[in-house]
Design a protein around this motif. Structure first.
Motif, PDB file in Angstrom:
ATOM      1  N   SER A 106     -42.447 -10.049  32.355  1.00  0.00           N
ATOM      2  CA  SER A 106     -41.443  -8.812  32.666  1.00  0.00           C
ATOM      3  C   SER A 106     -39.975  -9.521  32.535  1.00  0.00           C
ATOM      4  CB  SER A 106     -41.505  -8.014  34.210  1.00  0.00           C
ATOM      5  OG  SER A 106     -41.295  -9.012  35.141  1.00  0.00           O
ATOM      6  N   GLU A 140     -41.392  -5.451  29.006  1.00  0.00           N
ATOM      7  CA  GLU A 140     -42.499  -6.035  29.065  1.00  0.00           C
ATOM      8  C   GLU A 140     -43.002  -7.003  27.756  1.00  0.00           C
ATOM      9  OE1 GLU A 140     -44.733  -6.602  32.090  1.00  0.00           O
ATOM     10  OE2 GLU A 140     -43.313  -5.103  33.214  1.00  0.00           O
ATOM     11  N   LYS A 163     -35.312  -2.799  31.345  1.00  0.00           N
ATOM     12  CA  LYS A 163     -36.707  -3.464  31.737  1.00  0.00           C
ATOM     13  C   LYS A 163     -37.606  -3.703  30.628  1.00  0.00           C
ATOM     14  CE  LYS A 163     -39.726  -3.072  35.688  1.00  0.00           C
ATOM     15  NZ  LYS A 163     -39.879  -2.678  36.739  1.00  0.00           N
TER      16      LYS A 163
END
Length: 388
Positions: free
Chosen positions: A18, A13, A11
């Motif tokens: 995202s 950013e 994950k």
């Protein structure tokens, strides 16, 4: 059976975007032991006026059909990668991904064997055959590739803080049962998702269109000795609408409601056995949090199913007209109720009353000659002990 799978997820950013990727590989291997079938399609004709039909059992060596899968084995491998990306401060999501599936299948068939201790030979002296993806044994699809690709694409956008719209298209592939050929599906779906009552209640409504290829069904002529093909394969198409309501109407009363309208048909427009065009279910659960009934919950649920075809028909008349199902099982609605009590974290008591009105109706058909009744009134009381 052996299965190994390994996934890698992340994950990130990046400048307000995202990213949630997943990549992985999977492998599974299966091996089925020997299965032997002896059948005699040359039975004497039946005279229904003569009473019980009880022909003498023929000698095993005179049986007219012998099939032995000795054994079937194969492996399946997959490599896949999927990504969920969020844009506009996560008001817009995009899902995209794909996978490749490899397969190796061996369906061995012996056409005859010597019965141990009986000095009798059953079947024919033809050599053993091996059905694979390269040599399927099917006249229509004598050879198919050893891999298939699938993909998925989806978009979800938040129109309002409590309202989202979405759409997806996806495919899948697996090896069909009975014959080593690929069974593939494709689905289109779009709908709305919303939340109400301080996000306690979720409502989803959608429309779907599904197609699936090479779905197997038993050839009725094979069971009567009129065909040497045990399985028939056809393409199925389905479309319809769904609605789901799930959550709390109040802090004490919760609800689950679902309903489906669909239209599953074969290429000739015929329905499939035990698959309704409409079905619905509703469950209300009330939990007491004060007074003498504190920690008691009571619930009631209703299940409805529309009428269904009693058999799957794939044949045609001598004039080429598609045959139709011979009978249908009527629709039904059944009520279930119950209650629960959890005086502490350790003990839990539950009472379930299925088919509370003790309705009598037919439920599911296995064939033209087999129809099961729905279970009558059934009361179950359970005690659960949570040791920790």
């Amino acid at each position: 059976q052996i299965q190994v799978q390994n996934d890698y997820a992340g994950k990130f950013e990046v400048d307000g975007v995202s990213l949630s990727p997943v990549v992985g590989v999977a492998y599974q291997y299966g091996d089925t032991p020997t299965n032997i079938y002896l059948q005699d399609h040359s039975l004497p004709p039946a005279n229904l006026a003569a009473g019980v039909y009880n022909p003498p059992v023929p000698s095993l060596g005179n049986f007219t059909t012998f099939i032995s899968d000795t054994p079937s084995s194969g492996w399946l491998g997959q490599a896949y990668a999927y990504l969920t990306a969020g844009f506009l401060n996560n008001r817009l999501y995009v899902d995209v991904g794909g996978e490749r599936t490899w397969a190796n299948v061996n369906d061995y068939t012996d056409h005859g064997m010597e019965l141990p201790g009986l000095d009798e030979f059953v079947g024919t002296h033809a050599p053993q055959t091996d059905a694979t993806l390269a040599h399927t044994g099917s006249v229509l699809l004598p050879s198919v590739p050893d891999s298939r690709d699938a993909y998925m694409l989806g978009v979800l956008g938040k129109i309002l803080p409590n309202l989202s719209a979405y759409g997806t298209v996806s495919t899948n592939a697996s090896v069909a049962s009975g014959t080593p050929i690929w069974q593939e599906g494709k689905e289109y779906e779009f709908g709305l998702k919303s939340q109400f009552l301080d996000n306690r209640l979720t409502i989803t409504a959608d429309h779907f269109q599904i197609s699936e290829s090479n779905v197997s069904s038993t050839n009725p002529l094979y069971n009567t000795g009129q065909s040497l093909v045990p399985l028939l394969y056809q393409d199925l198409n389905n479309h319809g609408e769904e609605i789901n309501i799930d959550g709390g109407l109040t802090s004490n009363l919760s609800v689950i409601i679902s309903g489906t309208l669909m239209h599953l048909r074969d290429p000739e427009g015929r329905r499939q056995r035990n698959i309704p065009d409409n079905m619905a279910a509703a469950l209300l659960n009330y939990r007491f949090t004060t007074g003498v009934l504190n920690r008691v919950n009571v619930f009631a649920g209703v299940v409805h199913q529309g009428n269904v075809a009693g058999e799957t028909v794939t044949g045609y008349t001598k004039l080429g007209v598609p045959e139709l199902p011979g009978f249908y099982v009527p629709a039904f609605t059944v009520l279930n109720v119950g209650a629960g009590y959890r005086p502490s974290r350790k003990y839990e008591f539950n009472l379930n009353i299925d088919n509370a009105l003790n309705e009598k109706f037919w439920w599911q058909a296995s064939s033209r000659t087999s129809l099961a009744p729905y279970p009558g009134l059934n009361v179950r009381f359970t005690i659960t002990v949570h040791p920790f």
